[in-house]
Design a protein around this motif. Sequence first.
Motif, mmCIF file in Angstrom:
data_model
loop_
_atom_site.group_PDB
_atom_site.id
_atom_site.type_symbol
_atom_site.label_atom_id
_atom_site.label_comp_id
_atom_site.label_asym_id
_atom_site.label_seq_id
_atom_site.Cartn_x
_atom_site.Cartn_y
_atom_site.Cartn_z
ATOM 1 N N ARG A 59 2.281 1.677 -3.475
ATOM 2 C CA ARG A 59 1.247 2.138 -4.417
ATOM 3 C C ARG A 59 0.974 3.629 -4.220
ATOM 4 O O ARG A 59 0.879 4.386 -5.197
ATOM 5 N N ASP A 60 0.822 4.042 -2.961
ATOM 6 C CA ASP A 60 0.558 5.451 -2.693
ATOM 7 C C ASP A 60 1.685 6.334 -3.211
ATOM 8 O O ASP A 60 1.446 7.391 -3.813
ATOM 9 N N ARG A 61 2.925 5.911 -2.974
ATOM 10 C CA ARG A 61 4.060 6.709 -3.424
ATOM 11 C C ARG A 61 4.137 6.762 -4.950
ATOM 12 O O ARG A 61 4.488 7.793 -5.534
ATOM 13 N N ARG A 94 -8.200 8.007 -7.501
ATOM 14 C CA ARG A 94 -8.035 7.599 -6.105
ATOM 15 C C ARG A 94 -8.794 8.471 -5.116
ATOM 16 O O ARG A 94 -9.459 7.971 -4.203
ATOM 17 N N ASP A 95 -8.709 9.795 -5.263
ATOM 18 C CA ASP A 95 -9.264 10.696 -4.260
ATOM 19 C C ASP A 95 -10.647 11.235 -4.612
ATOM 20 O O ASP A 95 -11.194 12.051 -3.869
ATOM 21 N N ASN A 126 0.828 -1.206 0.000
ATOM 22 C CA ASN A 126 0.000 0.000 0.000
ATOM 23 C C ASN A 126 0.864 1.259 0.000
ATOM 24 O O ASN A 126 0.542 2.246 -0.665
ATOM 25 N N SER A 127 1.950 1.220 0.767
ATOM 26 C CA SER A 127 2.860 2.366 0.783
ATOM 27 C C SER A 127 3.485 2.580 -0.587
ATOM 28 O O SER A 127 3.570 3.724 -1.085
ATOM 29 N N GLU A 147 1.311 9.125 -6.217
ATOM 30 C CA GLU A 147 1.645 10.509 -5.877
ATOM 31 C C GLU A 147 2.744 11.025 -6.800
ATOM 32 O O GLU A 147 2.678 12.153 -7.309
#
Length: 228
Positions: free
Chosen positions: A32-34, A84-85, A29-30, A37
Amino acid sequence: MSRHEQKEVPAARPLPRGRHGLSPDTVRNSQRDRLVEAMLRLVARRGYAATSVPDVIAAARVSRNAFYAQFADKEACFLAGCERDLPEMIDSIHTAASGAGDRWREALWLGMAAYLRWWQERPEYAQAYFVELPRAGERAVEQRDAAYRPFLDMLGALAARARLEDPSLPPLRAAVPRLIVYGTTEFIASEVREGRVATLTSSAGDLYHYTVALLAGPDHGIATTPSA
C-alpha cells in the motif's frame, strides 16, 4: 523541462523474493505504501489524467491483483495518498505553535511557518495535492473540503484565544475562518503552479498579516511579524 518531460519515476524497492518471514499485514502495508508513493510521484510529474493504474503498478513493483486488493480504482489510490500524511502535518503545526505559550499572534506565526515549511519540503506531494487533486473529480473535491475542517477548528480556537488575550477585539465573523483557509490554499496552489514551491516559506510574513487582519478585525489587524 516541463512536468511531462521529467525523468521517469524510479521503481520502488520490492519486498524480498521467496520465503522472507514477513507477516501478511506487513506485506500488505508495504504494498500500500509503495502504491500511494508511486501514485503521488507519477501524478506530480505527469498529471492525474495522464497517470494510469498500470503505470502505478510498474513503479510500485506490485501485481495488478495486489493493487485491486487495496484500492477500487485509480481515484481511490490517489485520494488515499493525498490524505495519508495530513495528520502528520497537523501535528507539526500544533507542535510548532505550542512554543508560543499564551501569545496568539506568535502561535499563528510559528504555526504558519511550520505549515509552509512542511509543504516546501515535499514538492511532489504539494504538486499532487494543490494542483492535481482538484482535477481528480467530485470525490477529490469533497475530500479536500473535509481536510479543511481541522484548519477551520484551529482558526476558531485561535480567534477565541485572541479574544481572551485582548477582550477589545470584535466578535469573529462566521465567514472569516473559511476566507483564511480557502484564500491561503489558493495562494499556495498558485505558488506551486508557478514553480515556486521551494520558496514557500518566504510568503510566511504576508500570509501571517493577511490572517491577523481577518482574525483580529480591521482596527486590530496591523502587527509586526514575530521574530522567527
